[in-house]
Design a protein around this motif. Structure first.
Motif, PDB file in Angstrom:
ATOM      1  N   ALA A  15       1.147  12.296   6.566  1.00 44.53           N
ATOM      2  CA  ALA A  15       0.987  11.888   7.966  1.00 44.53           C
ATOM      3  C   ALA A  15      -0.441  11.468   8.292  1.00 44.53           C
ATOM      4  O   ALA A  15      -0.827  11.461   9.461  1.00 44.53           O
ATOM      5  N   ASP A  16      -1.217  11.108   7.281  1.00 45.48           N
ATOM      6  CA  ASP A  16      -2.579  10.627   7.514  1.00 45.48           C
ATOM      7  C   ASP A  16      -2.548   9.093   7.444  1.00 45.48           C
ATOM      8  O   ASP A  16      -2.926   8.482   6.445  1.00 45.48           O
ATOM      9  N   SER A  17      -2.073   8.457   8.528  1.00 41.32           N
ATOM     10  CA  SER A  17      -1.907   7.001   8.514  1.00 41.32           C
ATOM     11  C   SER A  17      -3.242   6.279   8.459  1.00 41.32           C
ATOM     12  O   SER A  17      -3.328   5.164   7.921  1.00 41.32           O
ATOM     13  N   THR A  18      -4.306   6.882   8.981  1.00 41.80           N
ATOM     14  CA  THR A  18      -5.623   6.239   8.936  1.00 41.80           C
ATOM     15  C   THR A  18      -6.091   6.080   7.491  1.00 41.80           C
ATOM     16  O   THR A  18      -6.547   5.008   7.077  1.00 41.80           O
ATOM     17  N   ALA A  19      -5.967   7.169   6.707  1.00 42.30           N
ATOM     18  CA  ALA A  19      -6.374   7.092   5.301  1.00 42.30           C
ATOM     19  C   ALA A  19      -5.464   6.142   4.521  1.00 42.30           C
ATOM     20  O   ALA A  19      -5.926   5.402   3.640  1.00 42.30           O
ATOM     21  N   ALA A  20      -4.169   6.160   4.842  1.00 40.34           N
ATOM     22  CA  ALA A  20      -3.246   5.255   4.144  1.00 40.34           C
ATOM     23  C   ALA A  20      -3.604   3.802   4.409  1.00 40.34           C
ATOM     24  O   ALA A  20      -3.650   2.975   3.477  1.00 40.34           O
ATOM     25  N   LEU A  21      -3.896   3.475   5.679  1.00 43.56           N
ATOM     26  CA  LEU A  21      -4.247   2.093   6.011  1.00 43.56           C
ATOM     27  C   LEU A  21      -5.562   1.697   5.356  1.00 43.56           C
ATOM     28  O   LEU A  21      -5.690   0.591   4.812  1.00 43.56           O
ATOM     29  N   ARG A  22      -6.508   2.607   5.364  1.00 46.39           N
ATOM     30  CA  ARG A  22      -7.806   2.300   4.739  1.00 46.39           C
ATOM     31  C   ARG A  22      -7.621   2.015   3.251  1.00 46.39           C
ATOM     32  O   ARG A  22      -8.212   1.086   2.694  1.00 46.39           O
ATOM     33  N   GLY A  23      -6.770   2.792   2.586  1.00 44.99           N
ATOM     34  CA  GLY A  23      -6.543   2.586   1.156  1.00 44.99           C
ATOM     35  C   GLY A  23      -5.844   1.263   0.864  1.00 44.99           C
ATOM     36  O   GLY A  23      -6.216   0.552  -0.074  1.00 44.99           O
ATOM     37  N   LEU A  24      -4.839   0.923   1.662  1.00 44.94           N
ATOM     38  CA  LEU A  24      -4.114  -0.325   1.421  1.00 44.94           C
ATOM     39  C   LEU A  24      -4.975  -1.551   1.716  1.00 44.94           C
ATOM     40  O   LEU A  24      -4.919  -2.552   0.994  1.00 44.94           O
ATOM     41  N   VAL A  82      -4.360   3.463  -6.838  1.00 47.85           N
ATOM     42  CA  VAL A  82      -4.861   3.370  -5.462  1.00 47.85           C
ATOM     43  C   VAL A  82      -3.693   3.279  -4.484  1.00 47.85           C
ATOM     44  O   VAL A  82      -3.695   3.924  -3.420  1.00 47.85           O
ATOM     45  N   ILE A  83      -2.675   2.502  -4.840  1.00 51.21           N
ATOM     46  CA  ILE A  83      -1.493   2.376  -3.971  1.00 51.21           C
ATOM     47  C   ILE A  83      -0.789   3.728  -3.850  1.00 51.21           C
ATOM     48  O   ILE A  83      -0.368   4.145  -2.756  1.00 51.21           O
ATOM     49  N   ALA A  84      -0.654   4.450  -4.984  1.00 51.30           N
ATOM     50  CA  ALA A  84       0.002   5.763  -4.941  1.00 51.30           C
ATOM     51  C   ALA A  84      -0.758   6.723  -4.030  1.00 51.30           C
ATOM     52  O   ALA A  84      -0.149   7.496  -3.274  1.00 51.30           O
ATOM     53  N   ARG A  85      -2.099   6.692  -4.070  1.00 52.82           N
ATOM     54  CA  ARG A  85      -2.888   7.573  -3.193  1.00 52.82           C
ATOM     55  C   ARG A  85      -2.687   7.214  -1.719  1.00 52.82           C
ATOM     56  O   ARG A  85      -2.652   8.094  -0.851  1.00 52.82           O
ATOM     57  N   ALA A  86      -2.578   5.894  -1.431  1.00 51.43           N
ATOM     58  CA  ALA A  86      -2.352   5.481  -0.040  1.00 51.43           C
ATOM     59  C   ALA A  86      -1.009   6.007   0.460  1.00 51.43           C
ATOM     60  O   ALA A  86      -0.902   6.514   1.588  1.00 51.43           O
ATOM     61  N   TYR A  87       0.034   5.919  -0.368  1.00 48.51           N
ATOM     62  CA  TYR A  87       1.337   6.426   0.057  1.00 48.51           C
ATOM     63  C   TYR A  87       1.364   7.956   0.120  1.00 48.51           C
ATOM     64  O   TYR A  87       2.089   8.536   0.950  1.00 48.51           O
ATOM     65  N   LEU A  88       0.574   8.609  -0.720  1.00 51.06           N
ATOM     66  CA  LEU A  88       0.468  10.063  -0.622  1.00 51.06           C
ATOM     67  C   LEU A  88      -0.154  10.458   0.719  1.00 51.06           C
ATOM     68  O   LEU A  88       0.309  11.404   1.385  1.00 51.06           O
ATOM     69  N   ALA A  89      -1.190   9.717   1.129  1.00 52.10           N
ATOM     70  CA  ALA A  89      -1.784   9.979   2.447  1.00 52.10           C
ATOM     71  C   ALA A  89      -0.762   9.751   3.556  1.00 52.10           C
ATOM     72  O   ALA A  89      -0.696  10.516   4.532  1.00 52.10           O
ATOM     73  N   LEU A  90       0.064   8.728   3.416  1.00 55.79           N
ATOM     74  CA  LEU A  90       1.077   8.447   4.431  1.00 55.79           C
ATOM     75  C   LEU A  90       2.117   9.577   4.476  1.00 55.79           C
ATOM     76  O   LEU A  90       2.560   9.984   5.562  1.00 55.79           O
ATOM     77  N   ALA A  91       2.492  10.083   3.302  1.00 56.30           N
ATOM     78  CA  ALA A  91       3.443  11.194   3.264  1.00 56.30           C
ATOM     79  C   ALA A  91       2.869  12.438   3.934  1.00 56.30           C
ATOM     80  O   ALA A  91       3.630  13.270   4.454  1.00 56.30           O
TER      81      ALA A  91
END
Length: 822
Positions: free
Chosen positions: A712-721, A701-710
């Motif tokens: 540039a989808d900060s909304t999805a990254a924040l939701r995942g974290l 789950v953490i890896a998917r959040a950082y993939l979203a951040l990479a």
């Protein structure tokens, strides 16, 4: 001091020792507050005078020489005396440090009690012995070679004179302070009962010496209007011998109107005789004598019979409480009761392994014994294993099986229930931000309990422990939790448990002197094999900001694992930067002399870690792990390119090591590496779940959040974290630096503050801690919380203030921020 007190007794002062604006004493030895005529001057002025007299004995002159009286007074108020070591270099450093400690201008910075002076003097003797003989043990007997080598007789005589002065003046100061306190204390409470340890006339009855305190205190508490002094408090403060005089003195010191003392002795085959006296403290006389005899196998029943016979005489103002019900210990099994009482005695002395075995023996003898199960659970809690299934099971049984009990036990039971609900709670949505109402209820319950039983050391310990483990979820500051533990210590200084957390909290809040004091007590009360470590820590903390000769001797002679752990623990205090770097420099010299020590206790890694934690990373590649280097890169202290190359090489071989590198991959927009990590971490999570580990497996789950951040989808990254449970990351928000930055980017400063407040206390030892501090200070500044902003800007400057060039940008930002919120 004696002259001043004598003068005071013959000077009219409207019933007071000193009138406002009037100072008493000899100017050469007069504390600053005494010279200023401060009406709040207390016994700490005596400790200042002690330091001044010791200074004169050692240096041959008072702290400020032979100046005129008025100049002496001004000097005590405004000047620091020349360090004693500068006037006489052969004075042992711990003794010199103790003298200068007593001469601090602010009373709060001096020893607070004479007992602290005595402890420091004992430590000074121990360290000096180690320096001379290389031995940690007791003083060599007279006549041995070691004893004969103790130094010239003249020097010994001078030091002995100072030691005698310290002891005599300390005891006098302690007597005066307790005399003053006793003189202003309220009268005894006629509804408060204290039970003294019983004398036992046969070794086979030893368990009942303190056991009678436990049984009678629980039985009488809540009978009508009666309340009892907590067993741990009574035991800690009772003298060895119980009689009318000592019972009266104990009652007055505890504010109890009634005190029970007695004895238990064999009486024929398989029988015992129980004699007890109930003392009326106000009158200083026995109100009732009781003598009961019965089977040795039913001492608990004899105790109940004793309590029932005394109850009519315990009524306040003549009210009869005979009809009141007594609280039972909850077992009819003598082996279970004896094992439980033995466990209590071990527990009070910090012997957790022995107390666990005794509690387990109690529930083995009676599986329905609620207090026994609570004892088992308490050991798991005190040793940091409250999340273990065995702890849940034991606490659950204690709650289910409890019937009746004293009001105090009922409050503890409610606290246990709330604590169990907290450790079993299911993670909430957005767990890192969610309110946890159970924490507020737990802390309120225990605060109510300490309000009703303010002299109960165990309740203050329970409150402190709840605050330590759960207070961060309710915004409770470390300083508040530390005060709760110190209240428990003040009430019963012989129980080991509260010192452990108080020591860590004092370090974490930058109170180095308090941490040293707690370390000294841990050395005395704890297991013998841990004593040298705590002596090392106390000596180091006392020597800050430098490493003194005594501290160097310990760093050179103690096992490498102790030294490595000391380097690790000092990382909790940003304010200890100078000390940490001095320690690292000295240990480096030890390793250069003995390279084999590097692998012992991981000492070779501990030195560069200590330096890196303070921002010292330039000048060669330190032997840190990949995870260490990744943290330093995230903190901006190492170039990212080199670590990214190393991380990509690990993708196929050791993906499990790459959790610290995910933020680097995201920052480099390396979606290829993160895509490869997602299935690798999913497989690792599946393997962990198959082994039924207690911590949730969430790496994927953490890896998917950082993939979203990479991407540039900060909304999805924040939701995942935010979806990650804190239990997956050691009880704090996962990836707190990234999560807080994303919240700030979303305009949610208050939520960012909550994430950082929950993470920072546990993250202070991390290499990237200053970045968390920087985020917290900036958020606080934007929210208008200048006090919090000042705190964290100051701690950044303290930790990285001596750092290398890569820290300068963060330091410049902290200096600017500190100037804005000044």
């Amino acid at each position: 001091m004696a002259k001043a007190m004598s003068t005071a007794r013959t000077t009219p002062a409207d019933g007071q020792l000193t009138r406002m604006g009037v100072s008493l004493g000899s100017p050469a030895y007069m504390a600053p507050e005494q010279g200023a005529g401060d009406p709040d001057t207390d016994h700490r002025a005596d400790l200042y005078a002690l330091g001044a007299m010791a200074y004169e004995l050692l240096a041959g002159q008072p702290p400020f020489g032979d100046r005129p009286a008025h100049a002496q007074l001004v000097a005590h108020l405004s000047e620091r005396p020349v360090p004693i070591a500068d006037r006489r270099a052969d004075v042992p450093e711990p003794l010199a440090r103790l003298v200068m400690w007593c001469l601090e201008k602010d009373p709060a910075d001096r020893p607070q009690q004479a007992s602290e002076v005595l402890e420091a003097l004992a430590d000074a003797s121990s360290v000096e012995r180690l320096r001379r003989t290389g031995q940690h043990g007791a003083r060599p007997p007279a006549g041995t070679a070691a004893g004969a080598a103790a130094g010239p007789r003249r020097r010994r005589g001078a030091y002995a004179a100072v030691g005698a002065l310290v002891v005599a003046a300390s005891v006098g100061g302690y007597w005066y302070s307790t005399r003053t306190t006793a003189g202003t204390a309220p009268g005894p409470d006629a509804s408060l009962v204290a039970v003294m340890p019983f004398a036992v006339r046969d070794a086979s009855l030893n368990v009942w010496r303190e056991g009678m305190v436990d049984i009678l205190s629980r039985s009488l508490d809540g009978a009508g209007t009666l309340r009892t002094v907590p067993p741990s408090t009574s035991i800690a403060q009772s003298p060895e011998r119980g009689d009318v005089a000592t019972a009266t003195a104990l009652g007055r010191s505890l504010g109890a109107g009634l005190v029970v003392f007695g004895e238990l002795s064999p009486s024929g085959k398989d029988s015992v005789q129980l004699r007890a006296a109930l003392v009326d403290v106000a009158r200083g006389a026995v109100r009732q004598d009781v003598n009961v005899r019965g089977e040795a196998s039913r001492v608990d029943a004899l105790a109940d019979s004793l309590a029932l016979r005394m109850l009519p005489s315990m009524g306040s103002g003549g009210a009869n409480v005979m009809a009141s019900t007594l609280s039972s210990m909850g077992t009819a099994s003598l082996p279970a009761l004896k094992a439980y009482l033995q466990g209590q005695q071990y527990y009070r002395r910090g012997l957790t392994d022995s107390s666990r075995l005794a509690y387990e023996a109690a529930v083995a003898a009676d599986s329905l014994f609620s207090l026994g199960w609570r004892g088992v659970a308490s050991i798991y809690i005190r040793t940091g294993r409250e999340s273990a299934p065995e702890a849940h099971a034991a606490l659950g049984r204690a709650i289910r099986l409890r019937r009746g009990g004293s009001p105090r036990d009922s409050m503890l039971l409610r606290g246990d229930s709330l604590r169990l609900a907290l450790v079993r709670r299911a993670p909430a949505a957005n767990d890192a931000l969610a309110d946890v109402p159970g924490v507020h209820a737990l802390l309120a319950t225990l605060r109510d309990a300490t309000g009703r039983y303010p002299s109960d050391a165990e309740l203050w310990l329970e409150l402190g422990d709840a605050g330590y483990h759960f207070g961060g979820l309710a915004g409770v500051a470390d300083s508040v939790v530390l005060r709760d533990f110190e209240r428990a210590i003040a009430l019963d200084s012989m129980v080991l448990v509260p010192y452990v957390h108080a020591y860590g909290l004092a370090l974490r809040t930058g109170r180095l002197r308090e941490a040293s004091r707690h370390a000294r007590r841990l050395a005395r009360l704890g297991p013998a094999n841990a004593a040298p470590y705590y002596v090392l820590q106390a000596t180091l903390l006392d020597s800050a900001p430098v490493v003194t000769r005594e501290a160097r001797a310990l760093l050179d002679t103690l096992p490498a694992r102790y030294v490595a752990f000391a380097l690790q623990e000092v990382r909790l205090a940003p304010e200890a930067t100078a000390l940490a770097l001095a320690m690292a420099a000295h240990v480096s010299s030890r390793l250069s002399r003995d390279p084999s020590a590097a692998d012992s206790g991981d000492l070779g890694r501990a030195v560069p870690l200590a330096r890196a934690h303070r921002g010292k990373v330039v000048g060669g590649a330190p032997p840190l792990t990949f995870g260490d280097r990744a943290q330093l890169t995230v903190a901006g202290l190492l170039p990212a390119e080199r670590v990214l190359v190393e991380a990509r090489a690990l993708l196929a071989r050791q993906p499990a090591d790459l959790l610290p590198a995910m933020a680097l991959f995201a920052g480099a927009r390396d979606t290829i590496s993160l895509k490869a990590l997602v299935p690798a971490f999913d497989r690792l999570d599946a393997a962990a779940r198959a082994q039924e580990t207690t911590r949730p497996a969430v790496s994927g789950v953490i890896a998917r959040a950082y993939l979203a951040l990479a991407r540039a989808d900060s909304t999805a990254a924040l939701r995942g974290l935010l979806a990650l449970p804190m239990s997956a990351c050691g009880g704090i928000p996962c990836a707190p630096l990234t999560t807080s930055r994303l919240l700030v980017r979303a305009g949610r400063d208050a939520d960012a503050a909550r994430v950082l407040d929950r993470a920072l206390p546990s993250a202070l030892a991390q290499l990237s801690a200053p970045l968390l501090m920087q985020e917290r200070a900036a958020v606080a500044e934007r929210l208008g919380d200048t006090a919090t902003a000042r705190l964290w800007y100051a701690r950044i400057l303290a930790q990285w203030g001596q750092g290398d060039q890569p820290t300068q940008a963060a330091l410049d930002a902290a200096r600017s921020g500190a100037a804005r919120v000044r």
